[in-house]
Design a protein around this motif. Structure first.
Motif, mmCIF file in Angstrom:
data_model
loop_
_atom_site.group_PDB
_atom_site.id
_atom_site.type_symbol
_atom_site.label_atom_id
_atom_site.label_comp_id
_atom_site.label_asym_id
_atom_site.label_seq_id
_atom_site.Cartn_x
_atom_site.Cartn_y
_atom_site.Cartn_z
ATOM 1 N N GLY A 72 0.897 -1.470 -0.053
ATOM 2 C CA GLY A 72 -0.049 0.008 -0.091
ATOM 3 C C GLY A 72 0.884 1.349 0.037
ATOM 4 N N GLN A 73 1.928 1.326 0.791
ATOM 5 C CA GLN A 73 2.755 2.418 0.919
ATOM 6 C C GLN A 73 3.444 2.747 -0.473
ATOM 7 O OE1 GLN A 73 5.420 1.421 4.222
ATOM 8 N NE2 GLN A 73 3.897 2.618 5.610
ATOM 9 N N GLY A 74 3.753 1.903 -1.163
ATOM 10 C CA GLY A 74 4.613 2.024 -2.631
ATOM 11 C C GLY A 74 3.482 2.088 -3.812
ATOM 12 N N ALA A 75 2.404 2.028 -3.405
ATOM 13 C CA ALA A 75 1.431 2.415 -4.662
ATOM 14 C C ALA A 75 1.031 3.861 -5.254
ATOM 15 C CB ALA A 75 0.104 1.410 -4.312
ATOM 16 N N ASP A 76 0.940 3.997 -6.196
ATOM 17 C CA ASP A 76 0.531 5.161 -6.939
ATOM 18 C C ASP A 76 -0.778 5.192 -7.206
ATOM 19 O OD1 ASP A 76 3.338 6.607 -6.953
ATOM 20 O OD2 ASP A 76 3.560 5.110 -8.500
ATOM 21 N N LEU A 77 -1.371 4.062 -7.111
ATOM 22 C CA LEU A 77 -2.759 3.976 -7.687
ATOM 23 C C LEU A 77 -3.220 2.519 -7.443
ATOM 24 C CD1 LEU A 77 -5.210 4.635 -9.434
ATOM 25 C CD2 LEU A 77 -4.241 3.862 -11.543
ATOM 26 N N VAL A 168 -10.289 5.401 -17.056
ATOM 27 C CA VAL A 168 -10.937 6.261 -15.903
ATOM 28 C C VAL A 168 -9.799 6.263 -14.785
ATOM 29 C CG1 VAL A 168 -12.691 5.844 -13.944
ATOM 30 C CG2 VAL A 168 -13.349 5.655 -16.281
ATOM 31 N N ALA A 169 -9.206 5.099 -14.477
ATOM 32 C CA ALA A 169 -8.291 4.956 -13.457
ATOM 33 C C ALA A 169 -7.111 6.225 -13.521
ATOM 34 C CB ALA A 169 -7.713 3.596 -13.580
ATOM 35 N N LEU A 170 -6.529 5.958 -14.827
ATOM 36 C CA LEU A 170 -5.360 7.090 -15.163
ATOM 37 C C LEU A 170 -5.841 8.425 -15.349
ATOM 38 C CD1 LEU A 170 -3.653 4.903 -17.955
ATOM 39 C CD2 LEU A 170 -2.805 5.025 -15.532
ATOM 40 N N ASP A 171 -7.071 8.709 -15.354
ATOM 41 C CA ASP A 171 -7.694 10.081 -15.391
ATOM 42 C C ASP A 171 -7.758 10.627 -13.833
ATOM 43 O OD1 ASP A 171 -8.665 12.537 -16.942
ATOM 44 O OD2 ASP A 171 -10.445 11.819 -15.777
ATOM 45 N N VAL A 172 -7.921 9.639 -12.992
ATOM 46 C CA VAL A 172 -8.109 10.040 -11.502
ATOM 47 C C VAL A 172 -6.652 10.337 -11.028
ATOM 48 C CG1 VAL A 172 -8.369 9.231 -9.394
ATOM 49 C CG2 VAL A 172 -9.988 8.313 -11.401
ATOM 50 N N VAL A 173 -5.623 9.580 -11.485
ATOM 51 C CA VAL A 173 -4.314 10.031 -11.172
ATOM 52 C C VAL A 173 -3.914 11.008 -11.640
ATOM 53 C CG1 VAL A 173 -1.810 9.184 -11.323
ATOM 54 C CG2 VAL A 173 -3.684 7.563 -11.024
ATOM 55 N N GLU A 174 -4.130 11.558 -12.890
ATOM 56 C CA GLU A 174 -3.812 12.821 -13.480
ATOM 57 C C GLU A 174 -4.629 14.071 -13.218
ATOM 58 O OE1 GLU A 174 -3.892 11.594 -17.562
ATOM 59 O OE2 GLU A 174 -2.105 10.347 -17.349
ATOM 60 N N ALA A 219 -14.899 17.787 -15.421
ATOM 61 C CA ALA A 219 -15.674 18.226 -13.978
ATOM 62 C C ALA A 219 -15.557 17.215 -13.130
ATOM 63 C CB ALA A 219 -16.972 18.851 -14.505
ATOM 64 N N LEU A 220 -15.667 15.834 -13.523
ATOM 65 C CA LEU A 220 -15.889 14.749 -12.579
ATOM 66 C C LEU A 220 -14.284 14.505 -12.034
ATOM 67 C CD1 LEU A 220 -17.975 12.485 -14.861
ATOM 68 C CD2 LEU A 220 -18.443 12.996 -12.367
ATOM 69 N N ALA A 221 -13.421 14.806 -12.850
ATOM 70 C CA ALA A 221 -11.975 14.685 -12.470
ATOM 71 C C ALA A 221 -11.700 15.599 -11.343
ATOM 72 C CB ALA A 221 -11.056 14.793 -13.886
ATOM 73 N N ARG A 222 -12.334 16.706 -11.418
ATOM 74 C CA ARG A 222 -12.107 18.023 -10.647
ATOM 75 C C ARG A 222 -13.080 18.023 -9.415
ATOM 76 N NH1 ARG A 222 -10.003 22.524 -14.853
ATOM 77 N NH2 ARG A 222 -9.960 23.714 -12.782
ATOM 78 N N GLY A 223 -13.723 16.666 -9.179
ATOM 79 C CA GLY A 223 -14.556 16.500 -7.937
ATOM 80 C C GLY A 223 -15.858 16.887 -7.983
ATOM 81 N N ALA A 224 -16.552 17.397 -9.190
ATOM 82 C CA ALA A 224 -17.780 17.714 -9.170
ATOM 83 C C ALA A 224 -18.847 16.450 -9.315
ATOM 84 C CB ALA A 224 -18.026 18.842 -10.264
ATOM 85 N N ARG A 225 -20.140 16.801 -8.627
ATOM 86 C CA ARG A 225 -21.222 15.940 -9.137
ATOM 87 C C ARG A 225 -21.800 16.490 -10.364
ATOM 88 N NH1 ARG A 225 -26.761 15.772 -8.163
ATOM 89 N NH2 ARG A 225 -26.768 17.501 -6.511
#
Length: 406
Positions: A72-77, A168-174, A219-225
């Motif tokens: 867990g400590q070494g993970a970026d995603l 989706v996953a990589l977009d969350v990181v970026e 907008a979703l990536a920036r936290g919006a509903r």
């Protein structure tokens, strides 16, 4: 990037193999952490061969390295695909009864879960409550796709395709570290409305809806509903928005779009009218198809003006403090340039911001890139942007947040 790929025990586990290969081909280091039941669908040697990493389900292996903490400590995603109903329940309850759930309690990086299960399980109140709990903690739980399930069943609950999960996953990181739209409800309209001429023909436009979808995704990536009002969009365009948990309302005509946008706007902090809305509609389209008669010209089609949805929203402000953004798809002519027409429209419409872009054949509509000028209600330039439609979308949200935070 260091990615942990959690795999729980469902028939969709075979897609985790494809996701693993895709992530590795993109240059990421991937460690697979399966559940015991996952290995009944896909064996450990398959995951080890494709990842180049050891695979275990046990907390009591490599105890000297405190593996469940070290992972867990070494993970970026962390990506869990598929996430079964059981895995969602255990994660929501904070259980730590295998290596995967124990690891989930140690990570501080983004976590993305892609559920897969039968429709009845996905729609069960217990599962919905578990999903809500995880999302409240910041876990991104993507919406499952709808389609063929195990056996002859069909419906929502199908694991999204590996390409979509990876996006989706990589977009969350970026995504931007400062979730500057967190806690805000955003309504975006996208696509082009269609006004029936008869049951088989319509007045429409060339808008593909890609810019509106990019705005929703950003907008979703920036936290919006996000509520996306989608006018005649293809299903594959809507998949990324649905997968990220947005509410999608599908419409066809301007009247339907107006009703959907106004309904959603009563709770919205920001409304972005990116859809290309038909200015006119036939007064009385016939119930039967208009037939072609040899030697006879068709009867003229009488048109009536549609409501100006953007101007209405700007004038009424259905919620106090609401920011209203419009789009102006323009072409230059003898009376002015694209930007001159856009500035004049900004002053007429009364929106806080107007995004002006040139359109035409192979320009603006239906393309992957866009070039825009963002002006305020007085027509003054606030920002410019050129590049992919996602780049343009983030520039628009930058302009929105700059005025809504002052």
């Amino acid at each position: 990037m260091r990615i942990l790929l959690g795999v729980s025990g469902g028939i969709a586990a075979y897609k985790a193999v494809l996701l693993l290969r895709l992530l590795r081909e993109q240059g990421h280091a991937v460690r697979v952490v399966p559940t015991v039941s996952a290995l009944r669908f896909v064996g450990a040697p398959t995951f080890e061969a494709l990842s180049g990493e050891p695979v275990t389900t046990e907390v009591f292996e490599d105890v000297d390295r405190v593996q469940h903490v070290a992972l867990g400590q070494g993970a970026d995603l962390v990506v869990v695909a598929p996430a079964t109903a059981d895995l969602l329940a255990r994660a929501a309850a904070g259980r730590a009864d295998d290596l995967l759930t124990t690891t989930l309690l140690t990570v501080s990086c983004p976590v993305v879960m892609a559920p897969a299960m039968h429709t009845e399980m996905w729609e069960h109140p217990a599962t919905r409550a578990n999903v809500a709990t995880l999302r409240a903690r910041g876990v991104v739980v993507v919406e499952p796709a709808s389609g063929r399930l195990t056996g002859a069943d069909t419906g929502p609950g199908r694991l999204p395709e590996p390409e979509e999960i990876a996006r989706v996953a990589l977009d969350v990181v970026e995504a931007r570290p400062a979730a500057d739209l967190a806690g805000r409800h955003v309504v975006v309209s996208a696509g082009g409305t269609r006004e029936p001429i008869d049951p088989v023909r319509f007045i429409g436009n060339r808008s593909s809806g890609r810019q509106g979808v990019a705005l929703a995704v950003a907008a979703l990536a920036r936290g919006a509903r996000v509520t996306l009002v989608a006018a005649n969009l293809a299903g594959d365009l809507l998949a990324p928005v649905r997968a990220r948990g947005a509410e999608v309302v599908e419409v066809s005509t301007t009247a339907e779009l107006r009703s959907a946008v106004r309904g959603a706007a009563t709770t919205a902090d920001v409304v972005v009218m990116a859809a290309a809305v038909a200015d006119f509609r036939p007064v009385a389209p016939p119930a039967a198809k208009i037939k072609k008669v040899a030697g006879r010209s068709p009867a003229p089609i009488e048109l009536v003006e549609n409501p100006d949805v953007l101007a209405e929203l700007a004038a009424e402000r259905l919620r106090v403090g609401q920011v209203v953004v419009g789009f102006a798809a323009e072409t230059g002519d003898d009376d002015g340039t694209v930007l001159e027409h856009g500035r004049a429209k900004a002053r007429r419409k009364g929106a806080d911001l107007l995004v002006v872009n040139a359109v035409g054949h192979a320009v603006g509509f239906g393309t992957d890139d866009n070039e825009v000028t963002v002006v305020d209600g007085a027509g003054a330039t606030v920002a410019t942007a050129a590049g992919s439609k996602r780049v343009v979308a983030d520039a628009v949200w930058d302009a929105v947040t700059s005025i809504s935070s002052t």
